[in-house]
Enzyme design. Structure first.
Site, PDB file in Angstrom:
ATOM      1  N   ARG A  68      32.477 -70.212  73.972  1.00 49.57           N
ATOM      2  CA  ARG A  68      31.970 -69.743  72.687  1.00 49.57           C
ATOM      3  C   ARG A  68      30.586 -70.357  72.525  1.00 49.57           C
ATOM      4  O   ARG A  68      30.470 -71.563  72.376  1.00 49.57           O
ATOM      5  CB  ARG A  68      32.913 -70.208  71.568  1.00 49.57           C
ATOM      6  CG  ARG A  68      32.710 -69.499  70.251  1.00 49.57           C
ATOM      7  CD  ARG A  68      33.612 -70.094  69.169  1.00 49.57           C
ATOM      8  NE  ARG A  68      33.018 -71.298  68.601  1.00 49.57           N
ATOM      9  CZ  ARG A  68      33.695 -72.198  67.880  1.00 49.57           C
ATOM     10  NH1 ARG A  68      34.989 -72.043  67.660  1.00 49.57           N
ATOM     11  NH2 ARG A  68      33.081 -73.260  67.397  1.00 49.57           N
TER      12      ARG A  68
ATOM     13  N   HIS B  35      31.892 -71.267  65.132  1.00 50.88           N
ATOM     14  CA  HIS B  35      32.990 -70.320  64.877  1.00 50.88           C
ATOM     15  C   HIS B  35      32.479 -69.100  64.122  1.00 50.88           C
ATOM     16  O   HIS B  35      32.766 -67.967  64.484  1.00 50.88           O
ATOM     17  CB  HIS B  35      34.102 -71.013  64.068  1.00 50.88           C
ATOM     18  CG  HIS B  35      35.092 -70.060  63.479  1.00 50.88           C
ATOM     19  ND1 HIS B  35      35.980 -69.353  64.246  1.00 50.88           N
ATOM     20  CD2 HIS B  35      35.312 -69.678  62.196  1.00 50.88           C
ATOM     21  CE1 HIS B  35      36.723 -68.576  63.459  1.00 50.88           C
ATOM     22  NE2 HIS B  35      36.337 -68.749  62.220  1.00 50.88           N
TER      23      HIS B  35
ATOM     24  N   TYR C 258      31.567 -81.067  66.091  1.00 47.94           N
ATOM     25  CA  TYR C 258      32.734 -81.334  66.947  1.00 47.94           C
ATOM     26  C   TYR C 258      32.510 -80.984  68.426  1.00 47.94           C
ATOM     27  O   TYR C 258      33.425 -81.056  69.223  1.00 47.94           O
ATOM     28  CB  TYR C 258      33.978 -80.614  66.405  1.00 47.94           C
ATOM     29  CG  TYR C 258      33.792 -79.125  66.151  1.00 47.94           C
ATOM     30  CD1 TYR C 258      33.967 -78.196  67.181  1.00 47.94           C
ATOM     31  CD2 TYR C 258      33.423 -78.655  64.896  1.00 47.94           C
ATOM     32  CE1 TYR C 258      33.781 -76.844  66.958  1.00 47.94           C
ATOM     33  CE2 TYR C 258      33.235 -77.300  64.660  1.00 47.94           C
ATOM     34  CZ  TYR C 258      33.421 -76.402  65.688  1.00 47.94           C
ATOM     35  OH  TYR C 258      33.233 -75.062  65.477  1.00 47.94           O
TER      36      TYR C 258
END
Lengths: 327, 330
Positions: free
Chosen positions: B248, B252, B261
């Site tokens: 990714r 998000h 993170y």
């Protein structure tokens, strides 16, 4: 005309719809060879074969979700939840998916599924085979909820539900299955979803209810007739969306309204019925709206003493009707 | 001379160029959405970036005239390959009335378009899996020769609907292909805190179907495995579970900051393995893509994305009252 029980009316409606339309099929736990734990699908496996009367794995979200997928494709699935109490794992599929498919796709996709489930108590079913679960689903636009009270209504409304181009939750009172019998026409007929029905004409008090409680209210009304109390009884039949016009008319007719449900009182359907009457009929009322419902405890206990205390019956309704008539 | 990889798996030069172009178009639409979001023009974006190879490799292995797809929110390249246009996607980004997915009712990434057999999706994850199984059940009942393809993230493989849907498909040997696009994160929670097993594909055995973990950054590997799964489905041999390992490249969504993170090193490594760069490299080595061709392609895509953006920005919103329509059949 032929005498038919409530559950025979269920089976007949499914059978006739499967004969009429090849796209109709049944899926659920034990619905195939066994014909359902209550025998609602008895004989269908032999007549239509395994492909259209499908025994599924024991997994309610898949029963609903796979049915929804097939419905989007163009099938007309009838999904059976073995007991309404066990519908909970399928709530996401019913509320987030089935109820919103037409709306969220701006009318591009549709979900013509019928989900049948036996609800209600009085059969020694304890907490998890006795519940009324309709209130959980009764504020979900996009979904229709039908709860018939008689074999005649079962046949006509189940046929309408199967033919409906939107998802319908069809709730059958399991104690009514073999308790209620009446003459039902052999020919094909439907009853429109969304229309309440006057089950008894009367002029002194109005009782508005649905499902098995209609039967209890009619029994109570017969007894009270001997005392000179003439009750008007409206059967909601479709509890979402409600037939507001019929509710207002029935309330105005006598000015004294008793609302009855077997469900827990707080947050039940009859609270919404009371609100409709409150908004529209204030100056036609001669007494406060009266509600009669199950107690606000989690569910119906097993022991006969406690079960009877929870369960609705004609005596409880008769007493409440008399109090209202005397007001 | 050794046969070129794409030729050996049955893809022509034109087809691999078309695949690359679809990957690039998906990336460019996605990048434009972020710009529009940061400029305050659209409220939300959720990305396909880093997963284009898996999506395009799979879509090209399907019959895009017949098969049904139940995509999840990152599948921009899947829906593009299945016939949705750049303009359709921009209309969805801007929430305009002409958006074919939802008429501006749903957030971007909630795909659906009946004419292209793209099932409508929601936000609660994995609900689409039983739907795909239901379509596959209908196909089997009607003896239709198409497959159904459903995707989800690895976090979603923990949902009950994953288990219930795949088990149902396994019991009835249904023609459904499930592809988990494993990008390593469910928002911020890494895969090692998501899975009790090592790989999502380990779960396949429990559902009586083959499971494969493959390189999702390689569209040719994905193509090959999905094509085989489709053949298995159409032969009546039942479902397949595929886990495509991807990256990714973005947060998000536009409302997330993944630097909280993820480390810089990890993101750098992911960028090095960007499937668009790697596939372009392969195509150059195979003498299928030239600088001139790529230049022409990029110009064409830029024009397409610009036109789509302009059109969508100027298109009308749905009227306020239309929010009341289509609750039930009218």
């Amino acid at each position: 005309m032929t005498v038919m029980s409530y559950i025979q009316a269920v089976t007949t409606a499914i059978k006739e719809e499967m004969e009429r339309d090849d796209q109709v099929f049944v899926l659920g736990e034990d619905v195939g060879k066994k014909g359902g734990v209550f025998k609602a699908t008895e004989g269908l496996y032999d007549q239509f074969g395994e492909a259209r009367v499908l025994d599924t794995p024991l997994a309610e979200s898949a029963i609903a979700g796979v049915g929804i997928g097939a419905a989007m494709y163009g099938k007309r699935p009838i999904a059976e939840m073995q007991f309404a109490d066990f519908i909970m794992p399928a709530v996401n599929q019913i509320i987030s998916e089935a109820a919103k498919i037409r709306y969220r796709s701006n009318n591009d996709w549709t979900c013509p599924i019928t989900i049948r489930a036996p609800y209600g108590g009085g059969i020694h079913g304890a907490l998890y085979h006795s519940q009324s679960i309709e209130a959980i689903f009764a504020n979900q636009p996009g979904l229709k909820i039908v709860m018939p009270s008689t074999p005649y209504d079962v046949k006509g409304l189940l046929k309408s539900s199967i033919r409906d181009n939107d998802p319908v939750l069809f709730l059958e009172h399991k104690r009514a299955y073999r308790l209620l019998k009446e003459n039902v026409p052999e020919e094909d007929y439907t009853i429109p979803i969304g229309e309440a029905d006057v089950k008894r004409e009367g002029s002194d008090i109005t009782v508005i209810t649905y499902g098995l409680c209609v039967h209890f209210a009619l029994q109570a009304a017969e007894r009270l007739e001997e005392e000179g109390i003439d009750a008007h009884i409206l059967d909601l039949r479709t509890i979402y969306p409600l037939d507001q016009e019929a509710i207002i008319e029935a309330a105005k007719k006598t000015g004294k309204v008793l609302l009855v449900t077997e469900d827990n009182k707080e947050g039940s359907i009859i609270g919404e019925v009371a609100a409709i009457i409150g908004e529209n009929c204030l100056f036609d009322l001669d007494a406060p709206i009266k509600r009669l419902a199950g107690p606000d405890v989690p569910s119906m206990p097993y022991a006969p003493t406690m079960e009877k205390h929870f369960m609705m019956n004609p005596d409880k309704i008769e007493k409440a009707m008399k109090e209202l008539a005397d007001f | 001379m050794e046969e070129k990889r794409h030729i050996s798996i049955g893809l022509t030069d034109d087809q691999v160029i078309e695949m690359y172009k679809t990957m690039l178009l998906a990336r460019k639409i996605d990048e434009r959405m972020w710009l529009l979001n940061r400029a305050g023009k659209i409220p939300f974006v959720i990305s396909c970036q880093g997963q284009e190879a898996a999506q395009v490799g799979a879509a090209f292995a399907l019959d895009r005239e017949k098969d049904y797809v139940a995509p999840y929110y990152r599948d921009l390249a899947v829906v593009l390959a299945f016939g949705m246009t750049a303009q359709d996607l921009m209309l969805s980004g801007f929430a305009k009335a002409e958006d074919p997915n939802s008429g501006g009712r749903q957030m971007p990434g909630h795909f659906g378009q009946k004419k292209n057999r793209i099932l409508t999706g929601s936000s609660p994850v994995t609900t689409q899996l039983p739907h795909a199984v239901g379509v596959a059940l209908a196909a089997k009942m009607d003896n239709e020769d198409f497959a159904t393809f459903v995707t989800l993230g690895e976090g979603s493989s923990n949902q009950g609907d994953f288990h219930e849907g795949l088990n149902f498909a396994g019991v009835h040997k249904l023609p459904v292909i499930t592809m988990v696009e494993n990008n390593g994160y469910a928002i911020s929670v890494p895969v090692e805190k998501q899975l009790g097993c090592e790989k999502v594909s380990d779960r396949a055995i429990g559902y009586g179907m083959p499971g494969y973990t493959i390189n999702g950054n390689d569209p040719l590997e994905v193509y090959e495995v999905v094509k085989e799964a489709r053949e298995r489905a159409l032969r009546g041999d039942g479902p397949t579970l595929i886990e495509a390992m991807t990256h990714r490249l973005t947060a998000h969504s536009s409302d997330d900051d993944h630097k909280q993170y993820r480390t810089e090193e990890e993101l750098e490594q992911a960028k090095k393995e960007d499937s668009i760069l790697m596939f372009a490299e392969y195509l150059r080595e195979a003498n299928v893509l030239t600088d001139a061709k790529e230049e022409e392609m990029r110009k064409e895509i830029d024009a397409l994305v610009n036109d789509a953006t302009d059109y969508a920005e100027n298109a009308a919103y749905a009227t306020p009252e239309s929010s009341l329509l289509h609750v039930y059949e009218e």
